[in-house]
Motif scaffolding. Structure first.
Motif, mmCIF file in Angstrom:
data_model
loop_
_atom_site.group_PDB
_atom_site.id
_atom_site.type_symbol
_atom_site.label_atom_id
_atom_site.label_comp_id
_atom_site.label_asym_id
_atom_site.label_seq_id
_atom_site.Cartn_x
_atom_site.Cartn_y
_atom_site.Cartn_z
ATOM 1 N N ALA A 260 0.855 -1.189 0.000
ATOM 2 C CA ALA A 260 0.000 0.000 0.000
ATOM 3 C C ALA A 260 0.888 1.235 0.000
ATOM 4 N N GLU B 29 3.022 9.202 -2.796
ATOM 5 C CA GLU B 29 4.131 8.276 -3.060
ATOM 6 C C GLU B 29 4.007 7.669 -4.455
ATOM 7 N N THR C 249 0.714 5.785 -0.497
ATOM 8 C CA THR C 249 -0.149 6.958 -0.587
ATOM 9 C C THR C 249 -0.183 7.443 -2.040
ATOM 10 N N GLN D 110 -3.621 4.791 -1.573
ATOM 11 C CA GLN D 110 -4.470 5.369 -0.538
ATOM 12 C C GLN D 110 -4.414 6.887 -0.583
ATOM 13 N N ARG D 111 -5.541 7.482 -0.224
ATOM 14 C CA ARG D 111 -5.620 8.936 -0.065
ATOM 15 C C ARG D 111 -6.326 9.176 1.260
ATOM 16 N N GLN D 112 -5.702 9.929 2.111
ATOM 17 C CA GLN D 112 -6.239 10.219 3.442
ATOM 18 C C GLN D 112 -6.617 8.940 4.185
ATOM 19 N N LYS D 113 -5.706 7.977 4.134
ATOM 20 C CA LYS D 113 -5.826 6.686 4.827
ATOM 21 C C LYS D 113 -6.998 5.831 4.338
ATOM 22 N N ARG D 114 -7.521 6.123 3.136
ATOM 23 C CA ARG D 114 -8.587 5.328 2.546
ATOM 24 C C ARG D 114 -8.093 4.730 1.244
ATOM 25 N N ASP D 115 -8.410 3.455 1.026
ATOM 26 C CA ASP D 115 -8.043 2.801 -0.232
ATOM 27 C C ASP D 115 -8.884 3.400 -1.351
#
Length: 83
Positions: free
Chosen positions: A3, A8, A5, A28-33
């Motif tokens: 995973a 990244e 970001t 992920q964006r803002q800790k959401r897949d």
């Protein structure tokens, strides 16, 4: 499964593409897949798997309908009576 970001992924896109050849990479964006990057081979495998599963499902439904007396003539009659 790896995973990363979205930042990244954007900064190291070439590396992420190489990683996706080995295993799917979750972005992920803002800790959401939000997305998964996978190899074309894995994508095609999943598509063919889904097509085969849908065909099996359709065959099962068709067999049940036939066992219950459903024929093309019966179906046509049902459809024409709706007009």
């Amino acid at each position: 499964m790896r995973a990363v970001t979205a930042s990244e992924a954007r900064q190291g896109f070439a590396e992420i593409i190489e990683a996706a050849r080995r295993e799917p990479v979750v972005i992920q964006r803002q800790k959401r897949d939000i997305a998964v990057l996978m190899s074309m081979e894995e994508y095609e495998r999943l598509v063919h798997l889904n097509v085969a599963e849908f065909q099996r499902f359709s065959d099962q439904v068709g067999a049940k309908a036939k066992a219950a007396g459903m024929t093309e003539d019966v179906l046509k009659g049902l459809l024409s009576s709706e007009d």
